[in-house]
Write a protein that holds these residues in place. Sequence first.
Motif, PDB file in Angstrom:
ATOM      1  N   ARG A  23     -60.326 -18.362   3.186  1.00 49.20           N
ATOM      2  CA  ARG A  23     -60.440 -18.727   4.598  1.00 49.20           C
ATOM      3  C   ARG A  23     -61.113 -20.087   4.796  1.00 49.20           C
ATOM      4  NH1 ARG A  23     -62.077 -12.997   7.573  1.00 49.20           N
ATOM      5  NH2 ARG A  23     -60.253 -11.825   6.838  1.00 49.20           N
ATOM      6  N   ALA A  24     -60.807 -20.999   3.916  1.00 50.81           N
ATOM      7  CA  ALA A  24     -61.339 -22.364   4.073  1.00 50.81           C
ATOM      8  C   ALA A  24     -60.594 -23.059   5.214  1.00 50.81           C
ATOM      9  CB  ALA A  24     -61.165 -23.146   2.777  1.00 50.81           C
ATOM     10  N   SER A  25     -61.323 -23.772   6.033  1.00 54.11           N
ATOM     11  CA  SER A  25     -60.708 -24.514   7.128  1.00 54.11           C
ATOM     12  C   SER A  25     -59.965 -25.730   6.570  1.00 54.11           C
ATOM     13  CB  SER A  25     -61.780 -24.966   8.121  1.00 54.11           C
ATOM     14  OG  SER A  25     -62.699 -25.833   7.480  1.00 54.11           O
ATOM     15  N   ARG A  26     -59.184 -26.414   7.415  1.00 59.74           N
ATOM     16  CA  ARG A  26     -58.470 -27.604   6.962  1.00 59.74           C
ATOM     17  C   ARG A  26     -59.445 -28.686   6.503  1.00 59.74           C
ATOM     18  NH1 ARG A  26     -53.081 -27.804   8.730  1.00 59.74           N
ATOM     19  NH2 ARG A  26     -52.988 -29.746   7.541  1.00 59.74           N
ATOM     20  N   TRP A  27     -60.580 -28.780   7.202  1.00 59.89           N
ATOM     21  CA  TRP A  27     -61.590 -29.771   6.836  1.00 59.89           C
ATOM     22  C   TRP A  27     -62.187 -29.474   5.458  1.00 59.89           C
ATOM     23  CZ3 TRP A  27     -63.165 -34.451   7.742  1.00 59.89           C
ATOM     24  CH2 TRP A  27     -64.441 -34.838   7.368  1.00 59.89           C
ATOM     25  N   LYS A  28     -62.540 -28.179   5.226  1.00 60.45           N
ATOM     26  CA  LYS A  28     -63.085 -27.818   3.908  1.00 60.45           C
ATOM     27  C   LYS A  28     -62.023 -27.965   2.821  1.00 60.45           C
ATOM     28  CE  LYS A  28     -66.742 -24.661   5.414  1.00 60.45           C
ATOM     29  NZ  LYS A  28     -67.272 -23.270   5.371  1.00 60.45           N
ATOM     30  N   LEU A  88     -54.292 -23.952  -6.037  1.00 61.80           N
ATOM     31  CA  LEU A  88     -55.611 -24.264  -5.483  1.00 61.80           C
ATOM     32  C   LEU A  88     -55.601 -24.178  -3.957  1.00 61.80           C
ATOM     33  CD1 LEU A  88     -56.783 -27.299  -7.665  1.00 61.80           C
ATOM     34  CD2 LEU A  88     -57.646 -24.951  -7.685  1.00 61.80           C
ATOM     35  N   ILE A  89     -54.536 -24.634  -3.348  1.00 62.51           N
ATOM     36  CA  ILE A  89     -54.444 -24.560  -1.883  1.00 62.51           C
ATOM     37  C   ILE A  89     -54.408 -23.094  -1.436  1.00 62.51           C
ATOM     38  CG2 ILE A  89     -53.077 -25.186   0.124  1.00 62.51           C
ATOM     39  CD1 ILE A  89     -54.431 -27.532  -1.253  1.00 62.51           C
ATOM     40  N   GLU A  90     -53.633 -22.292  -2.143  1.00 58.58           N
ATOM     41  CA  GLU A  90     -53.561 -20.879  -1.782  1.00 58.58           C
ATOM     42  C   GLU A  90     -54.900 -20.184  -1.983  1.00 58.58           C
ATOM     43  OE1 GLU A  90     -50.431 -19.277  -4.104  1.00 58.58           O
ATOM     44  OE2 GLU A  90     -48.840 -20.367  -3.044  1.00 58.58           O
TER      45      GLU A  90
END
Length: 278
Positions: A181-186, A173-175
Amino acid sequence: MSSNDRPDESAISSSAIAIVKPKGMPPWMIDIGMPLLAMIILLIIWEAAVHGFDIPGYILPPPSAIGAEMVDSYGVIFGHTIATSRTILFGFIASIIVSLPLAVAITSSPIMANTIYPFLVLTQSIPKVALAPILVVIMGANEMPRVVITFLVAFFPLVLSVAAGLQSVPAELIELGRACRASRWKELMRIRLPYAVPFIFSGLKAAITLSVVGAVVAEFVNADRGLGYLIVTSTAFFEVPLAWAALIVLSVLGIVLFQAVALIERIAFPWAASAEAQ
């Protein structure tokens, strides 16, 4: 005996902890009726033992005397219950406000985890009974030291549970999030926090239970109201039935608060409650 002849150890452990529900019995009877019946039997044995062994009431009062004291001192017990509830809720809310950002910081990088964890362990290694008088000197003889003690007792398991939930997200899921291109916040708001909801509520249930313990410990040291204060003062004057009544109300208060958190989980996040039950 060869290894092939040995029974499966996992099967043994599973069968040892499995609760076999009797067939033909309605669910409400199993969930409510049986515990209530067990409680009634315990009270009958308690009452009979006190009268049978002629135990003085100032050592162990019978349940009938405790019940009568609860009725007679209803107003007093209610006032002290409100005071303890305030301390519990303030400490519990403070633990939530502090724990969530701390857990996010711990999971953000190994450096932050190595920096924060020693302080968390330090706060838990200090005996709260010894810390309470010092807090009274610093903050004064008001409600704040009791709230701080309640917070210190409750927040540690909540931090650990939330951090464990945030770190347990599958790598796929993280990958996938990073591929989009999800940001750390998203990544935090849309992947990690939703996945950690069952862990968060497990921590909240532990925290609300420990909040009750923390509030009473603080009231033992410094308070002029509260169920802990009532237990201390009533035992000092040998009003043991009143002390037992306060203790029972305290236990009921802990159960009610625990079930309130569980109810919020079932209503707001029913999928999380199902996952936790499995």
